[in-house]
Design a protein around this motif. Structure first.
Motif, PDB file in Angstrom:
ATOM      1  N   THR A 159       0.831  -1.198   0.000  1.00 45.88           N
ATOM      2  CA  THR A 159       0.000   0.000   0.000  1.00 45.88           C
ATOM      3  C   THR A 159       0.867   1.250   0.000  1.00 45.88           C
ATOM      4  O   THR A 159       1.976   1.270   0.535  1.00 45.88           O
ATOM      5  N   THR A 160       0.332   2.310  -0.592  1.00 40.15           N
ATOM      6  CA  THR A 160       1.048   3.586  -0.631  1.00 40.15           C
ATOM      7  C   THR A 160       1.176   4.186   0.761  1.00 40.15           C
ATOM      8  O   THR A 160       2.194   4.799   1.101  1.00 40.15           O
ATOM      9  N   GLU A 161       0.145   3.994   1.579  1.00 37.14           N
ATOM     10  CA  GLU A 161       0.142   4.609   2.906  1.00 37.14           C
ATOM     11  C   GLU A 161       1.214   4.016   3.819  1.00 37.14           C
ATOM     12  O   GLU A 161       1.761   4.704   4.677  1.00 37.14           O
ATOM     13  N   TYR A 162       1.512   2.749   3.629  1.00 36.88           N
ATOM     14  CA  TYR A 162       2.529   2.098   4.452  1.00 36.88           C
ATOM     15  C   TYR A 162       3.901   2.368   3.840  1.00 36.88           C
ATOM     16  O   TYR A 162       4.073   2.314   2.626  1.00 36.88           O
ATOM     17  N   GLY A 163       4.883   2.641   4.671  1.00 32.50           N
ATOM     18  CA  GLY A 163       6.155   3.158   4.189  1.00 32.50           C
ATOM     19  C   GLY A 163       7.162   2.157   3.671  1.00 32.50           C
ATOM     20  O   GLY A 163       8.278   2.546   3.314  1.00 32.50           O
ATOM     21  N   LEU A 164       6.827   0.875   3.588  1.00 27.72           N
ATOM     22  CA  LEU A 164       7.815  -0.112   3.152  1.00 27.72           C
ATOM     23  C   LEU A 164       8.333   0.193   1.747  1.00 27.72           C
ATOM     24  O   LEU A 164       9.510  -0.031   1.453  1.00 27.72           O
ATOM     25  N   HIS A 165       7.464   0.727   0.907  1.00 24.64           N
ATOM     26  CA  HIS A 165       7.876   0.989  -0.482  1.00 24.64           C
ATOM     27  C   HIS A 165       9.010   2.013  -0.560  1.00 24.64           C
ATOM     28  O   HIS A 165       9.767   2.033  -1.540  1.00 24.64           O
ATOM     29  N   ARG A 166       9.163   2.862   0.435  1.00 32.24           N
ATOM     30  CA  ARG A 166      10.266   3.830   0.413  1.00 32.24           C
ATOM     31  C   ARG A 166      11.610   3.107   0.398  1.00 32.24           C
ATOM     32  O   ARG A 166      12.587   3.594  -0.180  1.00 32.24           O
ATOM     33  N   PHE A 167      11.653   1.961   1.060  1.00 33.02           N
ATOM     34  CA  PHE A 167      12.889   1.182   1.090  1.00 33.02           C
ATOM     35  C   PHE A 167      13.015   0.277  -0.131  1.00 33.02           C
ATOM     36  O   PHE A 167      14.058   0.239  -0.777  1.00 33.02           O
ATOM     37  N   THR A 168      11.965  -0.457  -0.438  1.00 33.77           N
ATOM     38  CA  THR A 168      12.097  -1.468  -1.484  1.00 33.77           C
ATOM     39  C   THR A 168      12.218  -0.849  -2.870  1.00 33.77           C
ATOM     40  O   THR A 168      12.979  -1.341  -3.713  1.00 33.77           O
ATOM     41  N   ARG A 169      11.517   0.241  -3.132  1.00 33.35           N
ATOM     42  CA  ARG A 169      11.672   0.889  -4.442  1.00 33.35           C
ATOM     43  C   ARG A 169      13.083   1.446  -4.603  1.00 33.35           C
ATOM     44  O   ARG A 169      13.677   1.381  -5.679  1.00 33.35           O
TER      45      ARG A 169
END
Length: 331
Positions: free
Chosen positions: A284-294
């Motif tokens: 999800t966009t709201e959860y910040g995990l994508h900041r690391f994995t992207r």
């Protein structure tokens, strides 16, 4: 290490607490603080316009920024500053790009450099080739603005007889600095994804117990941690080889390539496992995990790819005699 590692870690973590999430295509407001504090000049002697300190002090800063999930141009700007000196004090910075096919020996450059990170915002670009290094003003290039997978402002750069200059720093030294900095950023991002995943499985309950009590979850966490520690060990060795006098070009290449390959492999595994353990919430966009994995995916494939480094390492191994090869394996 100079002894400032703990202080630098505390400084970056304190700065990162003030950083807000950044929309795609924009730079973190923290970047101006990083530049004003001279953090991009660490590892460069003061008499050459740097901030002093040692290479591994710079890598601490890069690692901790990535661990905090703050994506900045510090890898590119610090490498460019090492190669050609700091950019003018106008709030701008320089970036870097690797290219193995362009002729970098002449007074001008022509060709498609592909997507260059932070090109729309940078002043100059340092092109690092196999045996050469050239510098050009980005104002002299045709830049098509894009946003990369990490959300960083980037640009597809095309050159047509663009004037260029050449730096005194050897291309191998600049490439080595870029490899070590990129590896540190990958390791920091891996730690950030690991930290977030570990907190999640400790706090998230399923069937009346924390997820971390499930053996498969614990095992996956352990694999993540072991992979990161392995990449850290490879990077420490590469830094030691880079800073040690008398090491051959082959030893420096093999150490740097090994660190970059280990960091890239770790990034792939950590990003995959982090999303698996988070389940649906992790995408999800709201959860910040994508900041690391992207960021991990973008930096893993930046500059020369993992496959390219494997090829260079293999070619170097095939080119030496059996005794030299054994020395490389056992050193």
């Amino acid at each position: 290490m100079s002894g400032f590692a703990d202080e630098l870690t505390d400084l970056v973590r304190a700065l990162a607490k003030e950083a807000d999430p950044v929309p795609d295509g924009q730079l973190s407001a923290l970047w101006s603080n990083v530049r004003e504090l001279g953090l991009t000049g660490i590892g460069i002697p003061e008499d050459k316009g740097g901030s002093g300190g040692e290479l591994d002090d710079l890598l601490v800063v890069i690692r901790e920024l990535a661990r905090a999930g703050v994506d900045t141009p510090i890898v590119e700007a610090a490498t460019a500053a090492f190669a050609i000196g700091a950019a003018d004090a106008d709030g701008r910075f320089d970036t870097v790009v690797t290219h193995d096919e362009l002729d970098l020996s002449g007074p001008s450059l022509s060709g498609d450099l592909g997507v260059v990170a932070f090109a729309p915002l940078a002043r100059r670009a340092v092109v690092i080739g196999v045996a050469g290094l050239a510098v050009f003003e980005l104002a002299d290039a045709d830049i098509e603005a894009v946003v990369d997978i990490a959300g960083r402002p980037s640009g597809r750069v095309r050159l047509t007889d663009s004037p260029c200059t050449h730096a005194d720093v050897h291309a191998d030294a600049a490439a080595e600095r870029l490899v070590l900095a990129r590896s540190a950023a990958l390791i920091g991002g891996c730690w950030g994804a690991y930290d977030m995943t570990r907190r999640y499985v400790v706090e998230r309950h399923q069937f009346g117990a924390p997820l971390v009590e499930i053996s498969a979850v614990t095992g996956n966490l352990a694999h993540m941690a072991v992979g990161i520690r392995t990449a850290e060990a490879a990077l420490r060795r590469a830094v030691k080889v880079a800073q040690g006098g008398g090491n051959s070009a082959l030893r420096r290449l093999s150490a740097a390539a090994t660190a970059r390959i280990a960091a890239a492999q770790c990034a792939t595994a950590v990003a995959r496992t982090a999303h698996q353990l988070h389940g649906a919430v992790g995408i999800t966009t709201e959860y910040g995990l994508h900041r690391f994995t992207r960021s991990l995916w973008a930096q893993r494939d930046a500059d020369r790819s993992e496959l390219s480094w494997c090829g260079r390492l293999g070619a170097a191994a095939l080119a030496v005699d059996e005794e030299t090869f054994w020395d490389q394996l056992s050193a």
